[in-house]
Design a protein around this motif. Structure first.
Motif, PDB file in Angstrom:
ATOM      1  N   ILE A 133      18.669  34.654   3.299  1.00 20.02           N
ATOM      2  CA  ILE A 133      17.458  34.986   2.524  1.00 20.02           C
ATOM      3  C   ILE A 133      16.264  35.165   3.461  1.00 20.02           C
ATOM      4  CG2 ILE A 133      15.780  34.046   0.869  1.00 20.02           C
ATOM      5  CD1 ILE A 133      18.259  32.819  -0.607  1.00 20.02           C
ATOM      6  N   GLU A 134      16.146  34.294   4.455  1.00 21.14           N
ATOM      7  CA  GLU A 134      15.055  34.409   5.430  1.00 21.14           C
ATOM      8  C   GLU A 134      15.184  35.694   6.246  1.00 21.14           C
ATOM      9  OE1 GLU A 134      11.675  33.482   7.788  1.00 21.14           O
ATOM     10  OE2 GLU A 134      12.324  32.770   5.825  1.00 21.14           O
ATOM     11  N   LEU A 135      16.391  36.030   6.677  1.00 17.83           N
ATOM     12  CA  LEU A 135      16.600  37.261   7.443  1.00 17.83           C
ATOM     13  C   LEU A 135      16.308  38.498   6.585  1.00 17.83           C
ATOM     14  CD1 LEU A 135      19.822  36.282   9.426  1.00 17.83           C
ATOM     15  CD2 LEU A 135      17.534  36.687  10.393  1.00 17.83           C
ATOM     16  N   ASP A 136      16.651  38.432   5.305  1.00 16.11           N
ATOM     17  CA  ASP A 136      16.344  39.530   4.390  1.00 16.11           C
ATOM     18  C   ASP A 136      14.828  39.725   4.299  1.00 16.11           C
ATOM     19  OD1 ASP A 136      17.675  41.402   2.386  1.00 16.11           O
ATOM     20  OD2 ASP A 136      16.192  40.416   1.096  1.00 16.11           O
ATOM     21  N   GLU A 137      14.101  38.620   4.244  1.00 18.50           N
ATOM     22  CA  GLU A 137      12.635  38.676   4.201  1.00 18.50           C
ATOM     23  C   GLU A 137      12.076  39.264   5.499  1.00 18.50           C
ATOM     24  OE1 GLU A 137       8.687  38.369   3.125  1.00 18.50           O
ATOM     25  OE2 GLU A 137      10.452  38.246   1.849  1.00 18.50           O
ATOM     26  N   LEU A 138      12.612  38.824   6.640  1.00 18.52           N
ATOM     27  CA  LEU A 138      12.147  39.354   7.921  1.00 18.52           C
ATOM     28  C   LEU A 138      12.431  40.854   8.015  1.00 18.52           C
ATOM     29  CD1 LEU A 138      13.240  36.518  10.401  1.00 18.52           C
ATOM     30  CD2 LEU A 138      10.958  36.935   9.420  1.00 18.52           C
ATOM     31  N   ALA A 139      13.576  41.273   7.491  1.00 11.34           N
ATOM     32  CA  ALA A 139      13.898  42.706   7.485  1.00 11.34           C
ATOM     33  C   ALA A 139      12.925  43.474   6.607  1.00 11.34           C
ATOM     34  CB  ALA A 139      15.339  42.917   7.017  1.00 11.34           C
ATOM     35  N   SER A 140      12.513  42.867   5.493  1.00  4.28           N
ATOM     36  CA  SER A 140      11.563  43.534   4.595  1.00  4.28           C
ATOM     37  C   SER A 140      10.207  43.726   5.269  1.00  4.28           C
ATOM     38  CB  SER A 140      11.400  42.754   3.290  1.00  4.28           C
ATOM     39  OG  SER A 140      10.584  41.612   3.472  1.00  4.28           O
TER      40      SER A 140
END
Length: 195
Positions: A133-140
């Motif tokens: 979830i954190e990596l998804d946020e960083l990608a966003s």
């Protein structure tokens, strides 16, 4: 001469193979659970893990163990830029998911089923979910738009998850889009573990 030892299915090995795509080196694919490759691994790397690198120079040889150490060693040797502390943190997050999934994959390969009630599995799944979830946020936020080492590591992780069917990525739209956007790069297709 640089020689990278590893397995074509390891996400830790693949990230380095992608990063080294335009650097002269040899790659030795080891089947680390079969003899005689297992014997070679034990002989060359006391940690008995892949990847590892042997840098043969005139009259000397340097062995470097672990993907992160190899990256730092080669970055210095090849004069490539160092990672920022934010990028180092991104790698730590990526490695946390990789480590948890590798452990659970090996247990599954050993016939041990993931039991939600056991602390080990509970902690690993909690880590994987939270970090993805954190990596998804960083990608966003666009932090993986540049095709740099952290992005290569993230791609190798996501593709390995898909290849081994290790985790449901539904809802992680930014990570899935990132994967799709980079799946046809020549160094990615050349290192595809499905081949």
């Amino acid at each position: 001469m640089l020689t990278l030892y590893g397995s074509t299915t390891s996400p830790y090995v693949r990230r380095l193979r992608i990063w080294l795509a335009n650097t002269q080196h040899d790659f030795v694919n080891l089947k680390i659970y079969e003899q005689p490759d297992r014997e070679k691994l034990i002989l060359l790397n006391p940690s008995m893990k892949v990847p590892f690198l042997i840098d043969q120079q005139e009259g000397s040889s340097q062995t470097v163990l672990d993907s992160r150490a190899i990256f730092h060693y080669l970055s210095e040797k090849l004069g490539r830029p160092k990672l920022s502390w934010d990028q180092e943190n991104q790698l730590t997050l990526i490695d946390a998911v990789n480590d948890s999934l590798v452990q659970m994959f090996l247990l599954a390969q050993s016939g041990i089923k993931a039991d939600e009630n056991l602390l080990f599995f509970k902690l690993q799944k909690e880590r994987v979910n939270a970090v993805l979830i954190e990596l998804d946020e960083l990608a966003s936020l666009g932090l993986f738009k540049s095709w740099n080492y952290p992005a290569m590591c993230l791609f190798s992780l996501i593709d390995w998850i898909e290849f081994r069917s290790l985790h449901n990525l539904k809802g992680l739209t930014e990570l899935l889009a990132f994967h799709e956007n980079n799946a046809q790069r020549i160094e990615v297709t050349a290192t595809d573990p499905r081949k």
